[in-house]
Structure formats: C-alpha cells, structure tokens
Design a protein around this motif. Structure first.
Motif, PDB file in Angstrom:
ATOM      1  N   LEU A  15     -17.133  28.291 -18.588  1.00  0.00           N
ATOM      2  CA  LEU A  15     -17.606  29.074 -19.729  1.00  0.00           C
ATOM      3  C   LEU A  15     -16.370  29.582 -20.457  1.00  0.00           C
ATOM      4  N   ARG A  68     -19.584  35.874 -26.481  1.00  0.00           N
ATOM      5  CA  ARG A  68     -20.432  34.688 -26.336  1.00  0.00           C
ATOM      6  C   ARG A  68     -19.586  33.548 -25.805  1.00  0.00           C
ATOM      7  N   ILE A  71     -20.826  27.007 -23.088  1.00  0.00           N
ATOM      8  CA  ILE A  71     -21.083  26.410 -21.777  1.00  0.00           C
ATOM      9  C   ILE A  71     -20.615  24.963 -21.829  1.00  0.00           C
ATOM     10  N   SER A  82     -24.675  28.072 -25.185  1.00  0.00           N
ATOM     11  CA  SER A  82     -23.880  29.299 -25.116  1.00  0.00           C
ATOM     12  C   SER A  82     -24.691  30.386 -24.442  1.00  0.00           C
ATOM     13  N   CYS A  83     -23.974  31.383 -23.968  1.00  0.00           N
ATOM     14  CA  CYS A  83     -24.596  32.491 -23.250  1.00  0.00           C
ATOM     15  C   CYS A  83     -23.664  33.682 -23.392  1.00  0.00           C
ATOM     16  N   LEU A  99     -28.967  33.441 -25.064  1.00  0.00           N
ATOM     17  CA  LEU A  99     -28.544  32.140 -24.557  1.00  0.00           C
ATOM     18  C   LEU A  99     -29.310  31.021 -25.228  1.00  0.00           C
ATOM     19  N   GLU A 100     -28.739  29.842 -25.182  1.00  0.00           N
ATOM     20  CA  GLU A 100     -29.425  28.618 -25.573  1.00  0.00           C
ATOM     21  C   GLU A 100     -28.694  27.446 -24.940  1.00  0.00           C
ATOM     22  N   LEU A 101     -29.432  26.340 -24.771  1.00  0.00           N
ATOM     23  CA  LEU A 101     -28.881  25.166 -24.087  1.00  0.00           C
ATOM     24  C   LEU A 101     -29.462  23.911 -24.715  1.00  0.00           C
ATOM     25  N   MET A 111     -28.429  26.685 -16.843  1.00  0.00           N
ATOM     26  CA  MET A 111     -28.537  28.018 -17.434  1.00  0.00           C
ATOM     27  C   MET A 111     -28.591  29.087 -16.355  1.00  0.00           C
ATOM     28  N   LEU A 115     -25.841  31.935 -16.609  1.00  0.00           N
ATOM     29  CA  LEU A 115     -26.312  33.315 -16.762  1.00  0.00           C
ATOM     30  C   LEU A 115     -25.910  34.175 -15.563  1.00  0.00           C
ATOM     31  N   SER A 142     -37.959  30.887 -20.302  1.00  0.00           N
ATOM     32  CA  SER A 142     -36.979  31.979 -20.297  1.00  0.00           C
ATOM     33  C   SER A 142     -37.465  33.144 -19.450  1.00  0.00           C
TER      34      SER A 142
END
Length: 189
Positions: A15, A68, A71, A82-83, A99-101, A111, A115, A142
C-alpha cells in the motif's frame, strides 16, 4: 499525522502513495459502473478526473485531514484500488475510512488484507479512538467486510449524502480502539 507518506506491506500487498503516473490505472477502475455503484459519485469519464482524484489524495495528506493508499500487488506496481482515511479529526481522534477495488480482484481477500493494515495503522500510528464507515444500505458486500473486521452498525443516517442529484441513506459503522485491541489480543482457542 506523518509528513512522509507511509508504505504499508502485507503478505500479498504493498500500500503506497498514488502518483500522477497511476492515473490510467485509477481511471480504469473508477470509470467502471459496478465499482462506482456505491461510491457516491458517477463513474469517471476521462483520465483528467482520475488526476483530480489523485491530487485530492495528496491534498488531504498535506492538510493532515486524511490519507489514501493505492493498493498494489507486490509483484506489480499497478494500482488496483485504494483504501484510506478522510475527515480525520485529531481533536476527537476519529476518522472515516473509504475504499474501492477493481472488480477483477473482488472476492479474493485483497480488500480484507488492505483494510486490516490500514485499520492497524490508524489505531497504532495515528492513535485513533474511532474509525467509522458510511455504507450504502444496498452494499451488502461492504457491510459483510466491515462486520468481519469487527465494525458495528450504529444506525441509519437518513438522506445523508447527495449522489448524482439524489439524496441517499447510509449506514454508520464504527470500530473503537478498545474493541480492536480486545479482538487483536484475544487468546486463540
């Protein structure tokens, strides 16, 4: 918060700070309608929007209001999601996590791994008391992710966010430092 951007490492992931040269990768997943379904904004339409997002990541870090991480898998430098934290309030030792992937990596445990590292960083390095997450009531994946990591649903915030011209409800989830410490330090049975 640190002034040098911290790099977090897990078994499979690195990260790191998202840079302008990552704009095409960021655009790739933030232009995907499925990825953006619960994100709170419309899918991106051009790389310039991804560059603006990356500039915002840098700005919140420089201002001390968030951080932020991009990833990446250890064997590649491509950002796949990102997370991180936003709305950081030092006085109250709290922040919101987002977050999103990229969908190619959904249901792979990535994730959860990312996380977990971000939460650990928040409680140990930022000395947070509370990490909270706002989750769309329809985003079951989520909700399950955050519940698996010990977050509790506190309630429904009615018409809390305006997304694409429409007011939306969100669930408030949170994890407190003492709950996290109790879970981490719990003896293995």
């Amino acid at each position: 918060m640190d002034k040098v951007f911290p790099i977090l490492e897990t078994d499979r992931l690195l990260l790191r700070e998202v840079k302008m040269e990552d704009a095409k990768s960021v655009f790739y997943y933030l232009s995907d309608k499925e990825v953006m379904k619960y994100y709170g904004m419309a899918p991106m339409e051009n790389v310039c929007e991804a560059e603006e997002e990356i500039a915002w990541y840098r700005r919140i870090f420089d201002e001390g209001t968030g951080i932020r991480w991009g990833i990446t898998l250890k064997d590649t430098s491509e950002v796949i999601g990102s997370c991180g934290f936003l709305q950081y309030t030092a006085q109250h030792a709290r922040t919101e996590v987002g977050l999103e992937l990229s969908k190619e990596y959904w249901k792979s445990g990535i994730m959860t791994e990312a996380l977990t590292a971000v939460i650990q960083y928040g409680f140990s390095h930022m000395e947070l008391m509370r990490i909270q997450a706002l989750i769309d009531p329809e985003n079951i994946a989520s909700q399950k992710l955050f519940e698996k990591l010990g977050f509790l649903q506190e309630g429904l915030l009615r018409k809390y966010e305006r997304t694409n011209g429409k007011f939306e409800d969100v669930h408030m989830y949170s994890l407190l430092k003492d709950e996290y410490n109790a879970a981490v330090l719990k003896p293995v049975e």
